[in-house]
Design a protein around this motif. Structure first.
Motif, PDB file in Angstrom:
ATOM      1  N   GLN B  56       0.799  -1.219   0.000  1.00 23.06           N
ATOM      2  CA  GLN B  56       0.000   0.000   0.000  1.00 23.06           C
ATOM      3  C   GLN B  56       0.837   1.277   0.000  1.00 23.06           C
ATOM      4  O   GLN B  56       0.304   2.366  -0.070  1.00 23.06           O
ATOM      5  CB  GLN B  56      -0.953   0.019   1.209  1.00 23.06           C
ATOM      6  N   PHE B  60       1.686   3.137   5.123  1.00 22.88           N
ATOM      7  CA  PHE B  60       1.233   1.791   5.466  1.00 22.88           C
ATOM      8  C   PHE B  60       2.407   0.810   5.497  1.00 22.88           C
ATOM      9  O   PHE B  60       2.486  -0.067   6.348  1.00 22.88           O
ATOM     10  CB  PHE B  60       0.197   1.304   4.447  1.00 22.88           C
ATOM     11  N   SER B 169     -12.847   6.122  -1.909  1.00 20.81           N
ATOM     12  CA  SER B 169     -11.612   6.613  -2.524  1.00 20.81           C
ATOM     13  C   SER B 169     -10.515   5.577  -2.328  1.00 20.81           C
ATOM     14  O   SER B 169     -10.640   4.654  -1.532  1.00 20.81           O
ATOM     15  CB  SER B 169     -11.203   7.931  -1.892  1.00 20.81           C
ATOM     16  N   ALA B 170      -9.444   5.779  -3.066  1.00 22.80           N
ATOM     17  CA  ALA B 170      -8.353   4.822  -2.972  1.00 22.80           C
ATOM     18  C   ALA B 170      -7.819   4.757  -1.557  1.00 22.80           C
ATOM     19  O   ALA B 170      -7.486   3.684  -1.056  1.00 22.80           O
ATOM     20  CB  ALA B 170      -7.235   5.217  -3.934  1.00 22.80           C
ATOM     21  N   PHE B 171      -7.751   5.924  -0.907  1.00 23.55           N
ATOM     22  CA  PHE B 171      -7.239   5.914   0.461  1.00 23.55           C
ATOM     23  C   PHE B 171      -8.180   5.157   1.381  1.00 23.55           C
ATOM     24  O   PHE B 171      -7.756   4.368   2.217  1.00 23.55           O
ATOM     25  CB  PHE B 171      -7.059   7.350   0.958  1.00 23.55           C
ATOM     26  N   ARG B 173     -10.090   2.806   0.508  1.00 21.81           N
ATOM     27  CA  ARG B 173      -9.996   1.376   0.208  1.00 21.81           C
ATOM     28  C   ARG B 173      -8.748   0.768   0.828  1.00 21.81           C
ATOM     29  O   ARG B 173      -8.764  -0.341   1.311  1.00 21.81           O
ATOM     30  CB  ARG B 173     -10.010   1.178  -1.305  1.00 21.81           C
ATOM     31  N   LYS B 174      -7.675   1.547   0.802  1.00 21.79           N
ATOM     32  CA  LYS B 174      -6.460   1.039   1.444  1.00 21.79           C
ATOM     33  C   LYS B 174      -6.678   0.857   2.947  1.00 21.79           C
ATOM     34  O   LYS B 174      -6.283  -0.150   3.533  1.00 21.79           O
ATOM     35  CB  LYS B 174      -5.297   2.013   1.217  1.00 21.79           C
ATOM     36  N   CYS B 175      -7.309   1.872   3.546  1.00 18.89           N
ATOM     37  CA  CYS B 175      -7.577   1.784   4.989  1.00 18.89           C
ATOM     38  C   CYS B 175      -8.520   0.631   5.287  1.00 18.89           C
ATOM     39  O   CYS B 175      -8.339  -0.112   6.247  1.00 18.89           O
ATOM     40  CB  CYS B 175      -8.187   3.090   5.486  1.00 18.89           C
TER      41      CYS B 175
END
Lengths: 1096, 204
Positions: B56, B60, B169-171, B173-175
């Protein structure tokens, strides 16, 4: 300009006023007059005529002129404004302004007076366009909208162009404010024209900061730039601000979200939040916070670097949470590289390309490709690949019927941009056929086949060029053929010029006639062509059996290219005078036949048969033409073959045959034969069966009139080798000085070459010793005989020594090298005469010597007696008393002791000496010196009694040291021995022999301290054990101190004192008689003794 | 990788067999099997989390990254006070775990899809996420078997994600993926404890 003109006009007005008042109250005092005048002035300004005419225009068509009302003018006052210069047009107005149509350039007189208020003066103004200001109306923003996703503001306004009479350039200025309208962040101008119509203008602006981050406000003003208007042009007022703000929900957000940007660009991120942001970071880098409205913060990133696949994270950290966004920094798509379009089958076009530089964008952000064909207007899209690779991408495009030229454009697009690449192809020239399949072969005849294959695709419109590879054992042939393409993909072609009964391997590849690329080679197809009749009869030869009754016919199997099939059998027939007799049919593996024939001249014919038919017959005559003149020749080959040559013989009409055989085989012997044409004069015979070192017989036959004649008989080797065995040899005869050796021939098989000679070696030597030594070392004691006369079978070796062991070695050699050696040891016989002589001569010599001696002895017996055994010994003859030459040099003769000059006296040497003459002490206390004295001295006294002679010194200069040393006793002791020990060094003596002597110690001591000299001294002592005269060596040596220590040269020595001892009264023989007594003259006397030779 | 994929598959099929065949008599066997699977899963949870974070990007992927404040409303947290946990009866305990792993399987599917967009070139991560999902499904099956054996009602499957999943959002989704992989580990740990307790209660 207007002001100036007003000022210019004013004085005249004032003058008018003054005059008026002067006429009404002329009598007033001057002071009062002045005061009044001033007051009048003021009053007239207040309540007098309108003043300060000012005109502006906002549309160039109407001038809005305003003036200041006189003081008395109250509500309801009506002004009349008249333009005097023109056609006296007047306008009435209730206000202090009036709109008048725009006046032409130039001065115009304007009068303003209040109507119905007579008595008030009329104001007159001169008005010029130059005095008019052009101030456009304040523009109004129609709409301000924001595209938050792109951070773009869209502004919309109306230029109200309809109010202007003509085309005009209008400059708009837009200002954008941020941070609660405190900070102007953008001020831009925007040029337009008005053309008499109301037009709505648009203007967009992309913010570097996301619009969500803070409130953005926009205002606008304008400026009309009319070149024909000569008055002042001014900016309009700013329009009211319009705001754009994002209405955040309760959630904290970071902007922009999931944005894709170009690597290296700058970007601002902000965090819209109610909480206090503690820190912000992009990737691993912390960034300084820029505070915006409220708690909102922003960070600015310059020159952003390329992102990983999952993007670059931007994270804002608050007290108890993190907020973030992801940015994808990448590149726009590269121009597709190496775009190429071709077709496999003329049905579908495949375009391939290379994506070029990676974009660093993946997934939904990856580059998408569209292949567009402009003639047909069709396009295909490239399906996104999961993981981008640098490998070739490809797209299939269905071909359109009747279209050959295609103009492809490949569009690459990603969020950051687009690129394209184009290619124009004539697809019939870009045919890359697929691999031909289903290859089949059919016979036409034994030398031709039909080849068929399948080539997928519709090539009906083009011609195909195909290559057929025809592979036979050891040969590859390629044939190109051009065939018309067909729709159904099946192709067939005839392949001729093949050999019968041959295995061929075919494979095919194709291309279009306008060559682009070959297809891959098809799989190989093996095929055996059918048989044909053998093209030739077999190669035949015949031999008569050893008993001469049977004729054996040999033939060689036909080579495959002549057999044209599998040979099943051979037919052998013989004919005599046109009468043919078929003899037998011989099945294939057998290649000879034996016929019982009489001596008639038969013609034998052999025919080979395969399944198709028979070969032409091979014929050979049974009889041989005799040849009387035949010699056996020798020949050596070249390692792998042998070259035979012969002279051209025109009488040989058919051919030559060379047959050969291993010479050790029994007759009839035939290994093989070779036929050569009749016009040739040489043949190289090669055969796998040839072995080096084996003797072969070669026979050259010539053919004339179908009969063969033996022309030459040759023995030869392919390659000569060294003999494998040594010749057997025996010793026939041995004498005392010669050996006769006989040897045997080596068998041909073991010779392995033509024998060239023998080497015979011989040397003296016993069985055990000489074996080890090599023969080739060129030793001189080895004698070699080279026997090249091959008929010689014996050898006599002469000039040998008797009764001596000889080592004999014999070896044979060929051109191939030396054979092994055979050796033998032979002992020659004894030489009896020599032995006898050897014994007799010494015996005889001994006898003769004995006899002669006896005779001589007898004859001289008196002399002998006198000499050796005298009754009274003659002292003169006493050799024992002879001194060396050195001792008595200069003496004419040695005599017996002469006591006269020396009156012997007994001297008691007491210990009353001075300490000086320690030299003597050290010497005389030497134990070695004492021992002989003790043993020889018979005198009982303790005191040593020495004989002494007063020194007779002639001519010598006595050494003062010696004098001193010896001064006390005046005695000089001379040691005879010491004369031979001159090496003794006084200094050393003193140091190394410190034993203090108690009184005189007699005779013998040789004070030698040097270790080297010790040995010599010891040796001397041994020799001279006995008397030593009591003299210090020093005394003698010091006489000539310059002389070298080594005083072997006796001439330098001057001797003093008596060399005799009282004790013995005899001189001792010096240890070695170095000098013959002859030099001494034979006699010895004291006088002589003391007579010295010259000092030097 | 292949092993980690196939092994739980085998376990899954093995363990689902008794369920599909009908009523097992003793709960000991499914408990034991579930316990084994949970132990096996426990070994791989930290690898999954580390692999996930590694892909990520920073922060991360920074060593020691931890963001306990990140939570997902659609995913029940595994953290529970010991007292509360201890007071649970078997049915509640199994029910919680069942609910959590049901949510986890759906979330792992979602995270897998997210990562297919963000990290399409990372087959290792995608495979590990897929493997984790299959294991969670396997454990779900095992738990259902236990509940059947214990005569407890099996809670119905429900959609835990709803419509909130899309448009993140991508963030986010990462979280989200981080929370899911983290909670997967926590819930696996808790499941091991749950099952150990049950194992002790129903010895085989």
């Amino acid at each position: 300009m207007m002001n100036i003109s007003l000022r210019l006009r004013r004085p005249s007005r004032m003058v008018d006023g003054k005059r008026m008042r002067m006429t009404s109250s002329f009598q007033w005092l001057l002071l009062t007059f002045i005061l009044l005048y001033l007051m009048n002035q003021v009053n007239s300004q207040k309540r007098g005529a309108p003043r300060d005419l000012k005109c502006i225009t906002n549309n160039l068509q109407v001038w809005d002129c305003s003036w200041k009302a006189p003081s008395g003018a109250g509500h309801g006052t009506i002004y009349e404004v008249c333009i005097e210069s023109r056609s006296h047009s007047c306008y009435q107005s209730e206000k202090t302004n009036a709109k008048i149509p725009a006046l032409l350039p130039g001065d115009h007189e304007i009068t303003i007076n209040r109507l119905y208020d007579f008595g008030n003066p009329i104001s007159k103004f001169t008005l010029n366009e130059k005095n008019v200001s052009l101030i456009p109306d304040t523009p109004e923003i129609l709409n301000l909208s924001a595209d938050f996703s792109t951070s773009t503001l869209h502004l919309k306004w109306n230029d109200r162009g309809s109010i202007f009479p003509r085309h005009l350039n209008v400059i708009w200025e837009v200002k954008i404010l941020r941070k609660e309208n405190t900070e102007i962040i953008k001020l831009v101008t925007h040029n337009t024209t008005v053309n008499g119509k109301d037009t709505v203008h648009h203007w967009s602006w992309a913010s570097d900061m996301p619009l969500e981050c803070t409130t953005h406000s926009v205002a606008i003003r304008c400026y009309v730039d009319d070149p024909h208007f000569s008055g002042r042009k001014e900016w309009s007022d700013w329009s009211p601000l319009k705001n754009i703000s994002w209405s955040p929900d309760s959630q904290t957000k970071v902007f922009p979200q999931d944005k894709v940007i170009l690597v290296g660009s700058d970007i601002t991120f902000c965090c819209v939040t109610q909480e206090k942001v503690l820190s912000a970071q992009i990737g691993q880098t912390n960034c300084p916070l820029i505070h915006l409205d409220g708690e909102n913060v922003a960070i600015k990133i310059h020159n952003i670097s390329v992102s990983a696949n999952s993007g670059t994270n931007v994270v804002f950290t608050t007290e108890d949470n993190i907020f973030g966004t992801v940015i994808f920094a990448g590149y726009p798509p590269d121009i597709p590289q190496k775009l190429n379009c071709e077709t496999y089958d003329l049905k579908e076009i495949i375009c391939t390309w290379n994506p070029g530089r990676p974009t660093a964008l993946v997934g939904p952000r990856n580059t998408s490709y569209t292949l567009f064909e402009s003639f047909s207007g069709k396009y295909v899209k490239f399906k996104r690949v999961e993981a981008p690779t640098n490998e070739s991408y490809q797209l299939f495009f269905q071909m359109r019927p009747n279209q050959e030229i295609y103009n492809f454009t490949l569009n690459a697009r990603n969020p950051l941009g687009r690129s394209e690449s184009t290619i124009l192809v004539n697809i019939t020239e870009k045919v890359y056929p697929r691999i031909p399949t289903s290859i089949k072969v059919k016979d036409i005849n034994s030398t031709a086949v039909i080849l068929s294959w399948h080539l997928p695709g519709n090539f009906a419109k083009i011609k195909l060029l195909c290559q057929i590879e025809i592979n036979k054992t050891n040969s590859v042939q390629e044939r190109n053929i051009t065939i018309r393409g067909v729709e159904n993909s099946s192709y067939l072609v005839a392949v001729d010029q093949l050999n019968p009964y041959t295995v061929y391997t075919f494979r095919i590849r194709c291309s279009a006639e306008t060559f682009w690329k070959w297809s891959k080679w098809s799989n190989e197809k093996k095929y055996l062509t059918t048989e044909a009749i053998p093209s030739k009869g077999p190669d035949t030869w015949r031999e008569w059996s050893s008993d001469g009754k049977n004729l054996i016919i040999y033939w060689k199997p036909l080579p495959i290219n002549e057999a044209n099939g599998k040979i099943l059998s051979y037919n052998v027939s013989c004919s005599l005078d046109e009468e043919t007799q078929s003899l037998s049919e011989i099945p294939d593996p057998q290649h000879k036949a034996e016929l019982q024939l009489d001596k008639n001249d038969y013609i034998i014919s052999v025919v080979a048969k395969n399944s198709v038919g028979s070969s032409p017959p091979s014929k050979i005559a049974s009889m041989e033409i005799p040849n009387d003149d035949l010699k056996v020749e020798q020949a050596v080959g070249m390692g792998n073959g042998i070259l035979l040559t012969w002279n051209y013989d025109p009488s040989m009409t058919c051919d030559y045959v060379i047959k050969w055989c291993n010479s050790s085989r029994a007759e009839p012997c035939l290994m093989d034969w070779k036929k050569v044409p009749s016009n040739s004069t040489e043949a190289v015979i090669e055969s796998d069966q040839f072995r080096p070192g084996v003797r072969y017989n070669f026979f050259l036959y010539g053919c004339r009139n179908q009969g063969y004649q033996l022309l030459r008989s040759i023995i030869g080797y392919i390659e000569e080798l060294a003999p494998i065995v040594a010749p057997n040899f025996t010793v026939e005869d041995t004498s005392a000085d010669s050996i006769l050796v006989r040897w045997e021939d080596i068998p041909v098989e073991e010779l392995r070459g033509f024998l060239r000679g023998y080497l015979f070696y011989f040397e003296k030597g016993e069985r055990d010793t000489s074996k080890i030594r090599g023969l080739e070392s060129g030793r001189s004691d080895i004698k070699v005989k080279n026997i090249t006369d091959l008929s010689q079978k014996t050898l006599r070796i002469a000039d040998l020594q008797g009764k001596t062991s000889y080592h004999l070695v014999l070896r044979a050699y060929t051109d191939g090298g030396m054979g092994p050696e055979k050796s033998m040891f032979v002992v020659t016989k004894e030489n009896s005469v020599g032995l006898i002589i050897a014994i007799l001569i010494p015996v005889a010599v001994a006898v003769i010597v004995g006899v002669v001696t006896s005779i001589l002895c007898y004859r001289k017996r008196e002399w002998i007696k006198e000499t050796f055994y005298p009754d009274i010994p003659n002292p003169e003859n006493c050799k024992a008393l002879q001194f060396q030459k050195s001792v008595c040099e200069g003496n004419s003769a040695l005599k017996t002791l002469e006591m006269n000059p020396c009156t012997p006296n007994n001297v008691e040497v007491l210990e009353t000496r001075s300490a000086v003459p320690k030299i003597e002490d050290t010497e005389i206390i030497s134990p070695i010196a004492e021992r002989p004295e003790e043993s020889s001295d018979a005198e009982p006294e303790n005191h040593v009694v020495v004989s002494y002679c007063p020194p007779v010194i002639e001519e010598e200069i006595p050494n003062p040291g010696v004098d001193e040393a010896g001064g006390t006793s005046q005695v000089i002791y001379i040691d005879v021995q010491s004369m031979y020990q001159p090496q003794a060094k006084p200094e050393e003596e003193q140091e190394s022999d410190p034993v203090g002597g108690a009184g005189y110690k007699p005779q013998m001591h040789l004070p030698i301290t040097s270790t080297v000299e010790d040995l010599a001294a010891d040796a001397d002592l041994d020799k001279t054990a006995g008397y030593r005269p009591q003299a210090n060596v020093n005394a003698w040596n010091l006489v000539s101190p310059d002389s070298p220590r080594s005083t072997d040269s006796n001439s330098e020595i001057v001797s003093f004192g008596s060399p005799c001892s009282i004790n013995s009264r005899q001189f001792l023989i010096p240890p070695k008689d170095e000098d013959s007594p002859k030099s001494n003259g034979g006699g010895w006397s004291f006088t002589n003794f003391f007579q010295n030779k010259p000092n030097d | 990788l292949r092993f980690s994929l196939t092994a739980p598959l085998c376990l899954l099929t093995l363990l689902l067999l008794p369920l599909s065949l009908g009523a097992p008599i003793s709960p000991a066997e499914p408990i034991s099997q579930a316990y084994s699977l949970a132990l096996y899963m426990q070994k791989n949870t930290s690898t999954l989390l580390q692999t996930y974070l590694q892909y990520q990007g920073s922060p991360f992927s920074d060593p020691g990254f931890s963001a306990p404040e990140l939570q997902l409303s659609s995913l029940p947290p595994a953290a529970v006070s010991f007292k509360t946990w201890h007071a649970l009866d078997d049915g509640e305990r199994l029910g919680h775990a069942q609910g959590a792993f049901l949510a986890l399987t759906q979330h792992l599917q979602l995270v897998g899809d997210d990562q297919r967009d963000l990290n399409p070139g990372s087959p290792i991560l995608l495979a590990q996420l897929g493997a984790a999902r299959l294991r969670a499904q396997g454990l779900l099956g095992n738990m259902a078997a236990i509940m059947t054996a214990l005569g407890l009602p099996i809670p119905p499957e429900e959609d835990t994600l709803g419509v909130v999943a899309f448009g993140a959002s991508a963030f986010e989704r990462k979280c989200r993926g981080y929370v899911v992989t983290r909670e997967y580990g926590h819930w696996t740990d808790r499941a091991v404890r749950d099952l150990a307790l049950l194992k002790a209660k129903y010895p085989g």
